[in-house]
Design a protein around this motif. Structure first.
Motif, short mmCIF file in Angstrom:
data_model
loop_
_atom_site.label_atom_id
_atom_site.label_comp_id
_atom_site.label_asym_id
_atom_site.label_seq_id
_atom_site.Cartn_x
_atom_site.Cartn_y
_atom_site.Cartn_z
N ALA A 3 0.85 -1.21 0.00
CA ALA A 3 0.00 0.00 0.00
C ALA A 3 0.87 1.24 0.00
O ALA A 3 1.95 1.24 0.60
N PRO A 4 0.41 2.31 -0.68
CA PRO A 4 1.22 3.54 -0.69
C PRO A 4 1.40 4.08 0.73
O PRO A 4 0.51 3.97 1.56
N ARG A 5 2.55 4.66 0.95
CA ARG A 5 2.81 5.25 2.26
C ARG A 5 2.46 6.73 2.21
O ARG A 5 2.58 7.38 1.17
N ASN A 6 2.04 7.21 3.35
CA ASN A 6 1.70 8.62 3.50
C ASN A 6 2.95 9.37 3.92
O ASN A 6 3.45 9.15 5.02
N VAL A 7 3.47 10.23 3.07
CA VAL A 7 4.75 10.88 3.41
C VAL A 7 4.56 12.39 3.49
O VAL A 7 3.98 13.00 2.59
N VAL A 8 5.07 12.99 4.56
CA VAL A 8 5.08 14.45 4.66
C VAL A 8 6.52 14.92 4.45
O VAL A 8 7.44 14.48 5.14
N VAL A 9 6.70 15.78 3.44
CA VAL A 9 8.01 16.36 3.17
C VAL A 9 8.00 17.80 3.67
O VAL A 9 7.15 18.59 3.25
N TYR A 17 11.58 19.16 -2.92
CA TYR A 17 10.63 18.99 -4.04
C TYR A 17 11.05 17.82 -4.94
O TYR A 17 10.19 17.11 -5.47
N VAL A 18 12.36 17.60 -5.07
CA VAL A 18 12.83 16.46 -5.88
C VAL A 18 12.40 15.15 -5.21
O VAL A 18 11.91 14.22 -5.86
N CYS A 19 12.53 15.09 -3.88
CA CYS A 19 12.13 13.91 -3.12
C CYS A 19 10.62 13.67 -3.31
O CYS A 19 10.19 12.55 -3.56
N ALA A 20 9.84 14.75 -3.22
CA ALA A 20 8.38 14.62 -3.32
C ALA A 20 7.98 14.08 -4.69
O ALA A 20 7.14 13.17 -4.80
N ILE A 21 8.57 14.62 -5.74
CA ILE A 21 8.21 14.18 -7.10
C ILE A 21 8.59 12.70 -7.28
O ILE A 21 7.81 11.90 -7.80
N ILE A 138 8.31 10.89 7.55
CA ILE A 138 8.51 12.34 7.50
C ILE A 138 9.89 12.59 6.90
O ILE A 138 10.87 11.93 7.28
N VAL A 139 9.97 13.51 5.94
CA VAL A 139 11.26 13.88 5.36
C VAL A 139 11.54 15.33 5.72
O VAL A 139 10.76 16.23 5.37
N ILE A 140 12.65 15.55 6.42
CA ILE A 140 13.03 16.92 6.80
C ILE A 140 13.97 17.48 5.75
O ILE A 140 15.04 16.92 5.48
#
Ligand code: NAI
Length: 467
Positions: A3-9, A17-21, A138-140
């Motif tokens: 299942a897709p993971r819920n990620v907050v960047v 933004y590169v990580c998010a894309i 979470i990605v900081i």
């Protein structure tokens, strides 16, 4: 597929933004939180606007030096407001492009300040109040901010940070730059080209500490030619203003002095930014320099919290942050990925430009690695001559035993572009002979790279090398 993971960047700079894309490309559910503008420091107040203004300065300089080519330009004028508007247009197009990419990839974008409140929760304070986001990961990616020194608080009027220097309403008559590092030299030389008299105050014994001294010598010589004054082992103590004139008090080896100017630019480094981020709520702590320690998968001590970009350590460069973003995204998506690079190229948009990747001769000596070095001057390059830019050289450092390319340093025309070949060579474990045997198109600047590689074996064709 799981299942897709819920990620907050947290942070929408070139790391975030590169990580998010990439997370979205890999099928994850992403929310990006940004308190300022999409694109971060790089796109809004760093790499992009500075390179635009530097390009304008270089064009102005080329026009005024074109008489050697038989071109006389008269009545050349600079409209500062229009220049700044042009630069802002470029920034607008790029940030708009990134916002569009996030949208097309179905990344949710939240304007607001993020605070980590638990291992799986992030509180966002925006203009409509607070909301809490649930996150599997979470990605900081909160980046860094300019360091302020005592006596030189940034007011962006008398004392500019790089931000103020990139949105001028006039070209200062005399600008004092505190710090002769990356930003100080790039912006100092940019203002020189745009017409300012420039004095650079540097605490250490030379410009660009830590960079290859052979290359730096060429830049220091060029600064001298341009009447950019470099004061080494010099510390700014404070300043007084009398009307529009500013009097900067400096301490040098010879004693104390005062320098009169009409603008101060302070560029003494940047520090990682994590204020108010709530790290303590999950037991995370930055190190003594403010960085968040991470492993090769970009994980902090808390396994579902990642850190990328300037906050995750040196070098604080956009392209290193983007790479870390790609790694973190792949790891979160369950791929067997890690940050495993041999080298990170560095590019400095001085005049001439400088670029470096891998180890310098000095670093090899410190590590006890025997090397052979090949060097080719741009003065012997037909292409450099036709561009009227013959200062500088390419230097290839190769392992004396294996011939593997360990490092390449360059100073001269377009070297910020030429360094890509060197990074590829090191990343692929190429030897100097591999580069020397590769046909490089003529007449081009990259031929200098081929000749320097030939020079490693004292076989450069277009310069005489004593065996
Ligand atoms: P820097 O660390 O490159 O240079 C700061 C300089 O200030 C050093 O030479 C240091 O010796 C000097 N200094 C420190 N305190 C001083 C004092 N009190 N008085 C006089 N000199 C003092 O930092 P900079 O130029 O602010 O750049 C920050 C970061 O931004 C760098 O880490 C760099 O990686 C990144 N950057 C990258 C660029 C690129 O890739 N082309 C361009 C600009 C910045």
């Amino acid at each position: 597929m799981s299942a897709p993971r819920n990620v907050v960047v947290i942070g929408a700079g070139p790391a975030g933004y590169v990580c998010a894309i990439r997370l979205a490309q890999l099928g994850q559910k992403v929310t990006v939180v940004e308190k300022a503008q999409v694109g971060g420091t790089c796109l809004n107040i760093g790499c992009i606007p500075s390179k635009a203004l530097i390009a304008a300065g270089s064009l102005l300089e080329r026009i005024s030096h074109a008489d050697a080519m038989g071109i006389t330009a008269e009545g050349v004028k600079l409209d500062v407001a229009k220049l700044v508007e042009w630069k802002s247009g470029i920034v607008g197009k790029l940030t708009g492009g990134v916002a569009g990419l996030l949208k097309n990839h179905k990344c949710a974008y939240l304007e607001g300040t993020a605070k980590i409140t638990g291992q799986n929760s992030v509180e966002v304070t925006g203009k409509d109040g607070k909301q809490t986001l649930k996150a599997d990961d979470i990605v900081i990616a909160t980046g860094s901010i300019p360091i302020e020194i005592p006596g030189f608080a940034f007011d962006e009027k008398q004392v500019w940070s790089s931000t103020g220097a990139l949105a001028p309403d006039r070209i200062p008559k005399h600008i004092v730059v505190i710090g002769g590092g990356y930003i100080g030299l790039e912006l100092g030389l940019m203002y020189q080209k745009l017409g300012s008299q420039v004095t650079v105050l540097e605490a250490t014994g030379g410009a660009l500490p830590g960079q290859d001294r052979d290359c730096v010598k060429v830049i220091e010589r060029s600064m001298k030619k341009r009447k950019v004054k470099l004061m080494t082992e010099t510390f700014a103590q404070g300043f007084e203003a009398k009307g529009d004139q500013l009097f900067v008090r400096v301490k040098t080896k010879q004693g104390e002095d005062t320098i009169e100017c009409d603008q101060i630019l302070s560029t003494v480094g940047r520090r990682p930014y994590s204020a108010g981020l709530g790290l303590e709520s999950v037991g995370l702590k930055t190190d003594e320099r403010g960085f968040l320690p991470v492993d090769k998968q970009m994980r902090t001590k808390v396994p579902n919290i990642y850190a990328i970009g300037d906050i995750a350590g040196q070098p604080m460069l956009a392209h290193k942050g983007s790479k870390e973003g790609l790694v973190a995204a792949a790891v979160i998506a369950g791929q067997p990925e890690e940050y495993d690079v041999r080298c990170v190229p560095a590019v400095i948009f001085t005049a001439p430009e400088m670029a470096a990747v891998g180890l310098t001769e000095d670093e090899c000596a410190e590590k006890g690695i025997a090397v052979h070095v090949g060097k080719f001057p741009f003065a012997a390059s037909g292409r450099a001559m036709s561009l009227m830019e013959t200062e500088g050289f390419v230097k290839v450092v190769a392992d004396a035993k294996t011939d593997e390319v360990l490092g390449v340093q360059m100073v001269g025309p377009e070297v910020t572009e030429l360094i890509a070949e060197a990074a590829l060579a090191i990343e692929m474990g190429a030897t100097a002979e591999d580069i020397a045997r590769t046909i490089h198109a003529h007449p081009t600047l990259p031929e200098a790279m081929m000749e320097a590689a030939e020079g490693v074996h004292t076989m450069a064709v277009h310069i005489y090398q004593k065996k």
